[in-house]
Design an enzyme around this catalytic site. Structure first.
Site, PDB file in Angstrom:
ATOM      1  N   GLU A   1      16.677  18.860 -10.785  1.00 19.16           N
ATOM      2  CA  GLU A   1      17.427  17.924  -9.933  1.00 19.16           C
ATOM      3  C   GLU A   1      18.626  17.402 -10.706  1.00 19.16           C
ATOM      4  OE1 GLU A   1      15.070  14.797  -8.284  1.00 19.16           O
ATOM      5  OE2 GLU A   1      14.492  16.029  -6.571  1.00 19.16           O
TER       6      GLU A   1
ATOM      7  N   HIS B   1      19.864   3.071  -1.098  1.00 14.85           N
ATOM      8  CA  HIS B   1      18.731   3.985  -1.255  1.00 14.85           C
ATOM      9  C   HIS B   1      17.645   3.433  -2.175  1.00 14.85           C
ATOM     10  CE1 HIS B   1      16.681   7.752  -1.234  1.00 14.85           C
ATOM     11  NE2 HIS B   1      16.985   8.077  -2.474  1.00 14.85           N
TER      12      HIS B   1
ATOM     13  N   ALA C   1       9.251   9.716   0.544  1.00  9.04           N
ATOM     14  CA  ALA C   1       9.894  10.368  -0.603  1.00  9.04           C
ATOM     15  C   ALA C   1       9.882  11.874  -0.407  1.00  9.04           C
ATOM     16  CB  ALA C   1       9.191   9.978  -1.890  1.00  9.04           C
TER      17      ALA C   1
ATOM     18  N   ALA D   1       7.937   3.398   1.856  1.00 10.71           N
ATOM     19  CA  ALA D   1       8.984   4.272   1.329  1.00 10.71           C
ATOM     20  C   ALA D   1       8.335   5.441   0.608  1.00 10.71           C
ATOM     21  CB  ALA D   1       9.884   3.496   0.373  1.00 10.71           C
TER      22      ALA D   1
ATOM     23  N   ALA E   1       0.828  -1.208   0.000  1.00 11.79           N
ATOM     24  CA  ALA E   1       0.000   0.000   0.000  1.00 11.79           C
ATOM     25  C   ALA E   1       0.858   1.252   0.000  1.00 11.79           C
ATOM     26  CB  ALA E   1      -0.954  -0.016   1.186  1.00 11.79           C
ATOM     27  N   GLY E   2       1.956   1.232  -0.787  1.00 17.05           N
ATOM     28  CA  GLY E   2       2.708   2.454  -1.057  1.00 17.05           C
ATOM     29  C   GLY E   2       2.090   3.107  -2.289  1.00 17.05           C
ATOM     30  N   ALA E   3       2.851   3.997  -2.944  1.00 18.66           N
ATOM     31  CA  ALA E   3       2.312   4.693  -4.113  1.00 18.66           C
ATOM     32  C   ALA E   3       1.844   3.702  -5.175  1.00 18.66           C
ATOM     33  CB  ALA E   3       3.374   5.621  -4.689  1.00 18.66           C
TER      34      ALA E   3
ATOM     35  N   ASP F   1       5.812   7.137   1.356  1.00 18.55           N
ATOM     36  CA  ASP F   1       5.484   8.176   2.322  1.00 18.55           C
ATOM     37  C   ASP F   1       6.723   9.017   2.671  1.00 18.55           C
ATOM     38  OD1 ASP F   1       3.533   9.251   4.281  1.00 18.55           O
ATOM     39  OD2 ASP F   1       5.008   8.498   5.716  1.00 18.55           O
TER      40      ASP F   1
ATOM     41  N   ARG G   1      28.330  11.363  -7.369  1.00 22.22           N
ATOM     42  CA  ARG G   1      27.724  10.695  -6.213  1.00 22.22           C
ATOM     43  C   ARG G   1      28.382   9.349  -5.874  1.00 22.22           C
ATOM     44  NH1 ARG G   1      21.195   9.566  -5.791  1.00 22.22           N
ATOM     45  NH2 ARG G   1      20.931  11.777  -5.430  1.00 22.22           N
TER      46      ARG G   1
ATOM     47  N   GLY H   1      11.995  14.555  -2.563  1.00 22.39           N
ATOM     48  CA  GLY H   1      12.221  15.488  -3.669  1.00 22.39           C
ATOM     49  C   GLY H   1      11.038  15.702  -4.569  1.00 22.39           C
TER      50      GLY H   1
ATOM     51  N   ARG I   1      19.152   4.658 -11.419  1.00 22.27           N
ATOM     52  CA  ARG I   1      17.879   5.390 -11.522  1.00 22.27           C
ATOM     53  C   ARG I   1      18.117   6.893 -11.617  1.00 22.27           C
ATOM     54  NH1 ARG I   1      14.415   7.603  -6.749  1.00 22.27           N
ATOM     55  NH2 ARG I   1      16.513   7.922  -5.966  1.00 22.27           N
TER      56      ARG I   1
ATOM     57  N   SER J   1      11.211   7.269  -9.866  1.00 25.47           N
ATOM     58  CA  SER J   1      10.671   6.044  -9.259  1.00 25.47           C
ATOM     59  C   SER J   1       9.218   6.201  -8.814  1.00 25.47           C
ATOM     60  CB  SER J   1      11.544   5.573  -8.103  1.00 25.47           C
ATOM     61  OG  SER J   1      12.074   6.650  -7.401  1.00 25.47           O
TER      62      SER J   1
ATOM     63  N   HIS K   1      23.299   6.321  -1.635  1.00 28.35           N
ATOM     64  CA  HIS K   1      23.381   7.776  -1.467  1.00 28.35           C
ATOM     65  C   HIS K   1      24.568   8.069  -0.546  1.00 28.35           C
ATOM     66  CE1 HIS K   1      22.382  11.898  -0.670  1.00 28.35           C
ATOM     67  NE2 HIS K   1      21.491  11.841  -1.641  1.00 28.35           N
TER      68      HIS K   1
HETATM   69  C1  LIG Z   1      14.054   8.572   1.983  1.00 24.54           C
HETATM   70  C2  LIG Z   1      13.592   8.320   0.575  1.00 24.54           C
HETATM   71  C3  LIG Z   1      13.393   9.394  -0.284  1.00 24.54           C
HETATM   72  C4  LIG Z   1      12.952   9.168  -1.596  1.00 24.54           C
HETATM   73  N1  LIG Z   1      12.693  10.231  -2.413  1.00 24.54           N
HETATM   74  C5  LIG Z   1      12.169  10.011  -3.656  1.00 24.54           C
HETATM   75  C6  LIG Z   1      11.770  11.101  -4.486  1.00 24.54           C
HETATM   76  O1  LIG Z   1      11.858  12.261  -4.102  1.00 24.54           O
HETATM   77  N2  LIG Z   1      11.263  10.810  -5.728  1.00 24.54           N
HETATM   78  C7  LIG Z   1      11.121   9.535  -6.194  1.00 24.54           C
HETATM   79  O2  LIG Z   1      10.659   9.334  -7.324  1.00 24.54           O
HETATM   80  N3  LIG Z   1      11.493   8.481  -5.415  1.00 24.54           N
HETATM   81  C8  LIG Z   1      11.988   8.691  -4.170  1.00 24.54           C
HETATM   82  N4  LIG Z   1      12.337   7.622  -3.390  1.00 24.54           N
HETATM   83  C9  LIG Z   1      12.084   6.273  -3.897  1.00 24.54           C
HETATM   84  C10 LIG Z   1      10.569   5.994  -3.827  1.00 24.54           C
HETATM   85  O3  LIG Z   1      10.059   6.531  -2.634  1.00 24.54           O
HETATM   86  C11 LIG Z   1      10.274   4.492  -3.865  1.00 24.54           C
HETATM   87  O4  LIG Z   1      10.917   3.897  -4.930  1.00 24.54           O
HETATM   88  C12 LIG Z   1       8.769   4.254  -4.046  1.00 24.54           C
HETATM   89  O5  LIG Z   1       8.068   4.974  -3.065  1.00 24.54           O
HETATM   90  C13 LIG Z   1       8.420   2.779  -3.944  1.00 24.54           C
HETATM   91  O6  LIG Z   1       7.021   2.675  -3.884  1.00 24.54           O
HETATM   92  P1  LIG Z   1       6.328   1.249  -3.805  1.00 24.54           P
HETATM   93  O7  LIG Z   1       4.854   1.514  -3.775  1.00 24.54           O
HETATM   94  O8  LIG Z   1       6.869   0.376  -4.857  1.00 24.54           O
HETATM   95  O9  LIG Z   1       6.811   0.653  -2.403  1.00 24.54           O
HETATM   96  P2  LIG Z   1       6.610   1.218  -0.882  1.00 24.54           P
HETATM   97  O10 LIG Z   1       6.153   2.627  -0.908  1.00 24.54           O
HETATM   98  O11 LIG Z   1       7.812   0.879  -0.142  1.00 24.54           O
HETATM   99  O12 LIG Z   1       5.414   0.307  -0.364  1.00 24.54           O
HETATM  100  C14 LIG Z   1       5.588  -1.072  -0.117  1.00 24.54           C
HETATM  101  C15 LIG Z   1       4.328  -1.626   0.525  1.00 24.54           C
HETATM  102  O13 LIG Z   1       4.363  -3.055   0.507  1.00 24.54           O
HETATM  103  C16 LIG Z   1       3.991  -3.563   1.767  1.00 24.54           C
HETATM  104  N5  LIG Z   1       4.585  -4.894   1.912  1.00 24.54           N
HETATM  105  C17 LIG Z   1       5.873  -5.252   1.707  1.00 24.54           C
HETATM  106  N6  LIG Z   1       6.027  -6.579   1.916  1.00 24.54           N
HETATM  107  C18 LIG Z   1       4.815  -7.078   2.251  1.00 24.54           C
HETATM  108  C19 LIG Z   1       4.334  -8.374   2.605  1.00 24.54           C
HETATM  109  N7  LIG Z   1       5.138  -9.446   2.658  1.00 24.54           N
HETATM  110  N8  LIG Z   1       3.022  -8.506   2.902  1.00 24.54           N
HETATM  111  C20 LIG Z   1       2.189  -7.440   2.886  1.00 24.54           C
HETATM  112  N9  LIG Z   1       2.597  -6.192   2.566  1.00 24.54           N
HETATM  113  C21 LIG Z   1       3.889  -6.014   2.249  1.00 24.54           C
HETATM  114  C22 LIG Z   1       4.499  -2.524   2.736  1.00 24.54           C
HETATM  115  O14 LIG Z   1       3.865  -2.653   3.982  1.00 24.54           O
HETATM  116  C23 LIG Z   1       4.131  -1.240   1.983  1.00 24.54           C
HETATM  117  O15 LIG Z   1       2.770  -0.944   2.179  1.00 24.54           O
HETATM  118  C24 LIG Z   1      12.764   7.842  -2.067  1.00 24.54           C
HETATM  119  C25 LIG Z   1      12.975   6.768  -1.205  1.00 24.54           C
HETATM  120  C26 LIG Z   1      13.370   6.987   0.099  1.00 24.54           C
HETATM  121  C27 LIG Z   1      13.571   5.819   1.007  1.00 24.54           C
END
Ligand SMILES: Cc1cc2nc3c(=O)[nH]c(=O)nc-3n(C[C@H](O)[C@H](O)[C@H](O)COP(=O)(O)OP(=O)(O)OC[C@H]3O[C@@H](n4cnc5c(N)ncnc54)[C@H](O)[C@@H]3O)c2cc1C
Length: 542
Positions: free
Chosen positions: A113, A339, A46, A42, A13-15, A44, A274, A48, A374, A379, A228
């Site tokens: 950026e 990162h 992000a 993750a 339940a990320g983006a 949540d 970097r 930049g 990347r 992302s 990073h």
């Molecule tokens: C500090 C930081 C800053 C960043 N800044 C940027 C930015 O500015 N711009 C950009 O484009 N990217 C940025 N990124 C990268 C970007 O945030 C991530 O690549 C992106 O948010 C990933 O999204 P996602 O939905 O794939 O995973 P996530 O947002 O990580 O969500 C994963 C979900 O899966 C669930 N999950 C995992 N395993 C299981 C399981 N076994 N069973 C049930 N649920 C599970 C978790 O609970 C969570 O809900 C940043 C990352 C970090 C860490």
């Protein structure tokens, strides 16, 4: 209440997971699963922003060229083109859903950026991820066809006799369940927690990659991890990023004796690229510290005029203050940190994996858009553009029959796994972190294999690794201990996969640096592929 069958299960339940759930046709009954609460991901964190061609002075050709250049020869051009060309639509959709991006004179504000040739990064202050995720979560809660299941840990894919995905096996309230679905979408995010130093949140344990691997799915380019150079290193604090702009304004990197060491490694000192700065810090720590896996150096902002710091870095001042560092009086403890994971579950433009009815989206997928490295802010965009593809998902009914649960109770003890959980990321950081070589990789692989064997002998492992399909099992173990077990199971697999992939690629490129093979080699302009226990290479699509 957990149902025994859904049309579609979205794991994460990320983006990526939230946007996917919103885009799925509303006639489907969707289960949206997260092992934590919806707010923790993750996405949540992000900061930049999100890249998109919005400015008439910009062009999709330029965004494509920047992405390909960052990807160091391993991007899939079709996937990059697809990403860039669908970006603006996704941004407009987010605005319609209620995401309040920053504006300048009533137009969407765009910032520049690193490695982007134009201003094209949309943002909401420096908490863009939170602005996006909170709105998506609100919209999800309004939808009657989506059921959110939090604190629910997906353990494995449930395959039928033809090796098609027919659902998942999960742990909910200390009980194992087998849940049917006509499609399962893995949106489980990255795997930074396999490294001792990471900017990723605790949920980023690479579960999707490990789960897909055990089901026999094809995985790609797992050795590519972006590090990073400067993340805050304070016990108990998250590895908060200290942006490159701080070094650009004149901050010095110093060791604990006050020595400004970056010039010992590169004539540009702190302003070298970097990956060069990351390696300089890593090598300096290896040389000067007795416990390199947890050591740090310092970033001294005091050479920068006070007014500049106040004007340019209010958030850095605030976060450092929260963790007891006054940037005007003392240097910030920093270290490089894992990162972003470029590799993942191999997918096509419609998010299909190599297993029928199993899909992957977001950081856990390898769509080909990031190649070996990347481009910043691509992302979150990938989560959205590829999530939107599920608008046209057609389900092919397999057996959607609910499961008649056969309930039983397992009387099993939980043995502490804390030590192994702490030792594994330290080993992976030291062997598959910023600088890798054959000898260290080999010995780390042997150690991880030994740990995998030991782990599989634990009484709880004997039960959970050998589950019988359909059998619902009650365990007298707390949900958090079961999640710890599941995450360690996955982290061991993820560590093994990254180490073996890093060993296979005998060159340096993008996020993969081999000190014994420091050059980029033309014959290695290929993907690394893992399926079951077979490692191979595959040509890139130009
Ligand atoms: C500090 C930081 C800053 C960043 N800044 C940027 C930015 O500015 N711009 C950009 O484009 N990217 C940025 N990124 C990268 C970007 O945030 C991530 O690549 C992106 O948010 C990933 O999204 P996602 O939905 O794939 O995973 P996530 O947002 O990580 O969500 C994963 C979900 O899966 C669930 N999950 C995992 N395993 C299981 C399981 N076994 N069973 C049930 N649920 C599970 C978790 O609970 C969570 O809900 C940043 C990352 C970090 C860490």
């Amino acid at each position: 209440m957990l149902q025994s069958a859904y049309d579609v299960l979205v794991v994460g339940a990320g983006a990526a997971g939230l946007y996917t759930a919103l885009c799925l046709p509303s006639q489907y009954r969707v289960g949206l699963i997260t092992k934590d609460s919806v707010a923790r991901s993750a996405s949540d964190w992000a900061q930049g922003g999100i890249a998109a061609v919005i400015d008439p002075q910009d062009s999709t050709d330029l965004h494509i060229a920047d992405t390909l250049s960052a990807g160091a020869g391993l991007c899939d051009v079709d996937a990059v083109t697809f990403l860039v060309e669908h970006a603006a639509d996704c941004i407009h959709n987010l605005v319609d859903l209620g995401v309040a991006f920053d504006r300048h004179h009533n137009q969407l504000a765009l910032t520049l950026e690193a490695a982007h040739s134009r201003r094209r990064v949309l943002h909401a202050a420096d908490t863009t991820g939170r602005a996006v995720v909170s709105v998506l979560a609100e919209r999800v809660l309004e939808r009657e066809n989506i059921q959110t299941l939090d604190q629910t840990f997906v353990l494995d894919i449930w395959l039928d006799e033809q090796n098609r995905c027919q659902g998942v096996c999960l742990i909910h309230k200390s009980q194992v369940h087998w849940i049917r679905a006509q499609a399962v979408i893995l949106a489980t995010g990255g795997g930074g927690q396999v490294f001792a130093q990471t900017t990723n949140p605790a949920v980023s344990t690479g579960d999707g990659v490990a789960i897909a691997h055990r089901a026999g799915a094809l995985l790609r380019d797992l050795e590519f991890v972006q590090f990073h150079p400067t993340a805050l290193t304070k016990p108990g604090a998250p590895r908060f990023l200290i942006s490159e702009a701080v070094r650009g304004e004149g901050a010095h990197l110093v060791d604990r004796t006050g020595h400004r060491f970056a010039f010992d490694y590169h004539p540009d000192g702190e302003l070298a690229p970097r990956d060069v700065v990351s390696r300089a810090i890593f090598n300096h720590i290896q040389k000067t510290e007795s416990d390199p896996a947890s050591a740090n150096v310092f970033l001294d902002l005091r050479p920068i005029p006070v007014e500049t710091i106040q004007h340019r870095f209010p958030n850095i001042i605030q976060v450092c203050q929260k963790w007891g560092v006054d940037v005007f009086k003392e240097p910030i403890p920093v270290a490089p940190a894992a990162h972003y994971w470029m590799g993942g579950i191999g997918t096509d433009l419609e998010n299909r994996t190599s297993i029928e009815n199993l899909y992957a989206v977001g950081e856990t997928a390898s769509t080909g858009v990031h190649g070996a490295n990347r481009l910043a802010s691509n992302s979150l965009l990938e989560c959205l553009v590829f999530g939107a593809q599920f608008r046209s998902l057609q389900l092919e009914p397999i057996s959607a029959q609910p499961v008649e649960p056969i309930e039983s109770i397992a009387d099993v003890e939980f043995t502490s796994i804390e030590q192994l959980r702490a030792a594994l990321p330290r080993l992976v950081w030291q062997s598959a972190g910023i600088s890798r070589d054959q000898k260290t990789l080999e010995s780390a692989i042997a150690q991880v294999e030994l740990w995998q064997q030991e782990f599989s002998q634990l009484p709880l492992s004997q039960v959970l690794i050998n589950l019988e399909p359909k059998k619902s099992l009650k365990l007298g173990i707390s949900a958090s201990d079961l999640r710890d077990w599941g995450e360690l199971y996955n982290l061991l697999d993820v560590a093994h996969l990254i180490l073996k992939s890093a060993q296979l690629r005998t060159e340096s490129r993008g996020g993969h640096y081999r000190s014994d093979f420091p050059n980029t080699l033309e014959e290695w302009q290929v993907h690394t592929i893992v399926q079951e226990e077979k490692w191979s290479t595959a040509p890139i699509r130009h």
